[in-house]
Design a protein around this motif. Sequence first.
Motif, short mmCIF file in Angstrom:
data_model
loop_
_atom_site.label_atom_id
_atom_site.label_comp_id
_atom_site.label_asym_id
_atom_site.label_seq_id
_atom_site.Cartn_x
_atom_site.Cartn_y
_atom_site.Cartn_z
N CYS A 94 -15.86 59.17 -38.96
CA CYS A 94 -16.55 61.07 -37.63
C CYS A 94 -15.03 61.59 -37.20
CB CYS A 94 -17.56 60.50 -37.47
SG CYS A 94 -17.44 62.22 -35.89
N ALA A 95 -14.90 62.74 -37.17
CA ALA A 95 -13.49 63.36 -36.66
C ALA A 95 -14.15 64.14 -35.37
CB ALA A 95 -12.60 63.79 -37.60
N ALA A 96 -13.47 64.72 -34.32
CA ALA A 96 -13.42 66.21 -33.70
C ALA A 96 -12.06 66.11 -33.85
CB ALA A 96 -13.95 65.45 -32.69
N GLY A 97 -11.52 67.76 -33.23
CA GLY A 97 -10.67 68.57 -33.01
C GLY A 97 -10.70 69.85 -34.03
N TYR A 98 -9.18 70.59 -33.22
CA TYR A 98 -9.29 71.52 -33.53
C TYR A 98 -8.77 71.98 -34.95
CZ TYR A 98 -9.40 72.73 -28.90
OH TYR A 98 -9.75 72.75 -27.51
N LEU A 99 -9.57 71.65 -36.32
CA LEU A 99 -9.21 70.79 -37.68
C LEU A 99 -10.16 72.09 -38.37
CD1 LEU A 99 -11.83 68.91 -38.57
CD2 LEU A 99 -11.11 67.31 -36.96
N CYS A 100 -10.86 73.29 -38.23
CA CYS A 100 -12.14 73.33 -38.84
C CYS A 100 -10.70 74.00 -40.25
CB CYS A 100 -13.03 74.22 -38.44
SG CYS A 100 -14.76 73.45 -38.51
N LEU A 101 -10.11 75.06 -39.60
CA LEU A 101 -9.59 75.70 -41.22
C LEU A 101 -8.19 75.16 -41.81
CD1 LEU A 101 -7.93 79.00 -38.06
CD2 LEU A 101 -10.27 78.51 -39.42
N SER A 102 -7.98 73.85 -40.58
CA SER A 102 -6.69 72.97 -42.19
C SER A 102 -7.86 71.67 -42.86
CB SER A 102 -5.28 72.60 -41.21
OG SER A 102 -6.34 71.73 -40.24
N MET A 103 -8.56 71.41 -41.66
CA MET A 103 -9.02 70.15 -42.91
C MET A 103 -8.12 69.69 -42.90
SD MET A 103 -12.45 71.00 -43.35
CE MET A 103 -13.44 70.29 -44.84
N ARG A 104 -6.68 69.14 -42.07
CA ARG A 104 -6.21 68.66 -41.86
C ARG A 104 -5.96 67.21 -41.69
NH1 ARG A 104 -0.10 70.05 -41.55
NH2 ARG A 104 -1.30 70.97 -39.72
N TYR A 105 -5.97 65.75 -41.61
CA TYR A 105 -5.52 64.67 -40.97
C TYR A 105 -4.78 64.71 -39.71
CZ TYR A 105 -4.26 59.76 -39.47
OH TYR A 105 -3.86 58.07 -39.24
N GLU A 106 -4.05 65.75 -39.84
CA GLU A 106 -3.09 65.47 -38.73
C GLU A 106 -3.63 66.28 -37.72
OE1 GLU A 106 -1.23 64.80 -42.46
OE2 GLU A 106 -2.04 66.21 -41.61
N ASP A 107 -4.59 67.08 -37.88
CA ASP A 107 -5.29 67.87 -36.62
C ASP A 107 -6.16 67.12 -35.90
OD1 ASP A 107 -4.45 71.05 -38.58
OD2 ASP A 107 -3.23 69.47 -37.09
N VAL A 108 -6.58 65.77 -36.05
CA VAL A 108 -8.23 65.42 -35.40
C VAL A 108 -7.66 64.76 -34.78
CG1 VAL A 108 -9.64 63.59 -35.94
CG2 VAL A 108 -8.70 64.41 -38.14
N GLY A 109 -7.92 65.78 -33.00
CA GLY A 109 -7.49 64.88 -32.23
C GLY A 109 -8.43 63.49 -31.55
N TYR A 110 -9.22 63.03 -32.63
CA TYR A 110 -10.42 61.93 -32.01
C TYR A 110 -10.83 61.53 -32.62
CZ TYR A 110 -9.87 64.12 -27.28
OH TYR A 110 -8.92 65.06 -26.43
N TRP A 111 -10.85 59.94 -33.20
CA TRP A 111 -11.83 59.29 -34.41
C TRP A 111 -12.67 58.88 -33.93
CZ3 TRP A 111 -10.37 60.24 -39.63
CH2 TRP A 111 -9.14 61.29 -39.37
N GLY A 112 -14.09 58.07 -35.02
CA GLY A 112 -15.27 57.36 -35.09
C GLY A 112 -13.90 55.66 -35.24
N GLN A 113 -15.23 54.90 -35.59
CA GLN A 113 -14.72 53.43 -35.61
C GLN A 113 -14.34 53.87 -37.39
OE1 GLN A 113 -17.18 54.32 -34.50
NE2 GLN A 113 -18.99 52.87 -35.72
N GLY A 114 -15.47 54.73 -37.63
CA GLY A 114 -15.80 54.03 -39.12
C GLY A 114 -16.99 53.13 -39.59
N THR A 115 -17.21 53.89 -40.62
CA THR A 115 -18.37 52.45 -41.60
C THR A 115 -18.26 53.31 -42.71
OG1 THR A 115 -20.83 52.99 -41.60
CG2 THR A 115 -19.98 55.12 -41.74
N GLN A 116 -18.68 52.20 -43.47
CA GLN A 116 -18.62 52.10 -44.94
C GLN A 116 -19.31 52.15 -45.66
OE1 GLN A 116 -15.07 50.23 -46.60
NE2 GLN A 116 -16.82 51.09 -48.97
N VAL A 117 -18.84 52.97 -46.81
CA VAL A 117 -20.19 53.59 -47.47
C VAL A 117 -19.45 52.55 -49.19
CG1 VAL A 117 -20.51 55.60 -49.28
CG2 VAL A 117 -20.80 54.72 -46.48
N THR A 118 -20.57 52.17 -49.20
CA THR A 118 -19.82 51.40 -51.07
C THR A 118 -21.43 52.45 -51.92
OG1 THR A 118 -19.35 49.60 -49.86
CG2 THR A 118 -19.73 49.65 -52.05
N VAL A 119 -21.33 52.33 -53.11
CA VAL A 119 -21.72 53.07 -54.22
C VAL A 119 -21.52 52.52 -55.24
CG1 VAL A 119 -22.40 55.27 -55.05
CG2 VAL A 119 -21.63 55.14 -53.08
N SER A 120 -22.67 51.51 -55.88
CA SER A 120 -22.09 50.61 -57.11
C SER A 120 -23.18 51.51 -58.11
CB SER A 120 -23.84 49.61 -57.22
OG SER A 120 -24.50 49.57 -56.76
N SER A 121 -21.99 51.39 -59.42
CA SER A 121 -22.48 52.11 -60.41
C SER A 121 -23.54 51.52 -61.28
CB SER A 121 -21.84 52.14 -61.67
OG SER A 121 -20.78 50.57 -61.74
#
Length: 121
Positions: A94-121
Amino acid sequence: QVQLRESGGGSVQAGGSMTLSCASSDTSRRYCLAWFRQAPGKGFEAVAAIMNDGRTKYIESAKGRFTISKDDAKNIVELQMNKLKPEDTAVYYCAAGYLCLSMRYEDVGYWGQGTQVTVSS
């Protein structure tokens, strides 16, 4: 300082569905909220974003399968993922920042800790 806390994630078979949720401490609603992901050995990729007015943006591979939504009263943003594919396997952030126009990593101001999603075939 904005704190973001994800929940959801886990393992699912291809074709299945999963919902990720992110609770934000920001009550000002000044930031765009988004979901990024990082697959093994790859860089960060913006998946979807939602603007203050509710407009949404998606990467091409997510269109028609993923839906981003938010509940301003609860300060929650969710990512509903359907028809999951093995290539969707990644850590989702999850990310927050002034990033909606660019959708760029560099424009993210705040990050969550991350959660793993694994999709098996």
